[in-house]
Design a protein around this motif. Structure first.
Motif, PDB file in Angstrom:
ATOM      1  N   GLU A 101       0.836  -1.204   0.000  1.00  0.00           N
ATOM      2  CA  GLU A 101       0.000   0.000   0.000  1.00  0.00           C
ATOM      3  C   GLU A 101       0.870   1.253   0.000  1.00  0.00           C
ATOM      4  O   GLU A 101       0.598   2.210  -0.727  1.00  0.00           O
ATOM      5  N   ARG A 102       1.908   1.264   0.816  1.00  0.00           N
ATOM      6  CA  ARG A 102       2.817   2.412   0.864  1.00  0.00           C
ATOM      7  C   ARG A 102       3.522   2.608  -0.471  1.00  0.00           C
ATOM      8  O   ARG A 102       3.704   3.734  -0.935  1.00  0.00           O
ATOM      9  N   ASP A 103       3.942   1.508  -1.088  1.00  0.00           N
ATOM     10  CA  ASP A 103       4.592   1.598  -2.395  1.00  0.00           C
ATOM     11  C   ASP A 103       3.647   2.195  -3.432  1.00  0.00           C
ATOM     12  O   ASP A 103       4.027   3.066  -4.222  1.00  0.00           O
ATOM     13  N   ARG A 104       2.388   1.735  -3.435  1.00  0.00           N
ATOM     14  CA  ARG A 104       1.400   2.271  -4.383  1.00  0.00           C
ATOM     15  C   ARG A 104       1.125   3.748  -4.113  1.00  0.00           C
ATOM     16  O   ARG A 104       1.009   4.539  -5.055  1.00  0.00           O
TER      17      ARG A 104
ATOM     18  N   GLU B 188       4.246  10.374  -6.729  1.00  0.00           N
ATOM     19  CA  GLU B 188       5.234  10.700  -7.758  1.00  0.00           C
ATOM     20  C   GLU B 188       4.560  11.062  -9.071  1.00  0.00           C
ATOM     21  O   GLU B 188       4.962  12.020  -9.750  1.00  0.00           O
ATOM     22  N   ASP B 189       3.498  10.332  -9.453  1.00  0.00           N
ATOM     23  CA  ASP B 189       2.760  10.643 -10.680  1.00  0.00           C
ATOM     24  C   ASP B 189       2.101  12.020 -10.590  1.00  0.00           C
ATOM     25  O   ASP B 189       2.145  12.806 -11.539  1.00  0.00           O
TER      26      ASP B 189
ATOM     27  N   ARG C 134       3.205   5.927  -2.749  1.00  0.00           N
ATOM     28  CA  ARG C 134       4.392   6.657  -3.208  1.00  0.00           C
ATOM     29  C   ARG C 134       4.341   6.841  -4.721  1.00  0.00           C
ATOM     30  O   ARG C 134       4.627   7.915  -5.246  1.00  0.00           O
ATOM     31  N   GLU C 135       3.941   5.802  -5.466  1.00  0.00           N
ATOM     32  CA  GLU C 135       3.842   5.905  -6.929  1.00  0.00           C
ATOM     33  C   GLU C 135       2.790   6.932  -7.334  1.00  0.00           C
ATOM     34  O   GLU C 135       3.004   7.713  -8.268  1.00  0.00           O
ATOM     35  N   LEU C 136       1.650   6.959  -6.650  1.00  0.00           N
ATOM     36  CA  LEU C 136       0.607   7.946  -6.947  1.00  0.00           C
ATOM     37  C   LEU C 136       1.106   9.364  -6.683  1.00  0.00           C
ATOM     38  O   LEU C 136       0.855  10.277  -7.472  1.00  0.00           O
TER      39      LEU C 136
END
Length: 90
Positions: A49-52, A58-59, A54-56
């Protein structure tokens, strides 16, 4: 089209991981021998969840620029219940 189950879904199956002895001892002390799998599953789901997230972030920052620290602080205060609301639209 066949899709993979989402994290936390699908059948449970054993996997092998390597951990340091000290980590295993601390894990057993916290969970007991039979609670280890559920604990590790929970930790992995939280990290995914944290990785997702972080990706959001960054996007969004790539599309709109970085968020100012004052906006972050204002939203953090709302999440912590430290303020009734914010007029900032961050």
């Amino acid at each position: 089209m066949v899709t993979s189950p989402a994290p936390g879904e699908g059948p449970v199956r054993p996997v092998s991981v390597s951990l340091h002895e000290g980590t295993i001892a601390a894990l057993k002390a916290r969970t007991g021998k039979r609670g280890m799998s559920a604990y590790v599953e929970s930790l992995i789901q939280r990290q995914l969840e944290r990785d997702r997230l972080r990706e959001l972030i960054e996007d969004a920052e790539a599309a709109h620029g970085p968020v100012g620290q004052s906006a972050v602080d204002a939203k953090r205060a709302i999440l912590r219940g430290e303020t009734a609301g914010s007029t900032d639209a961050a």
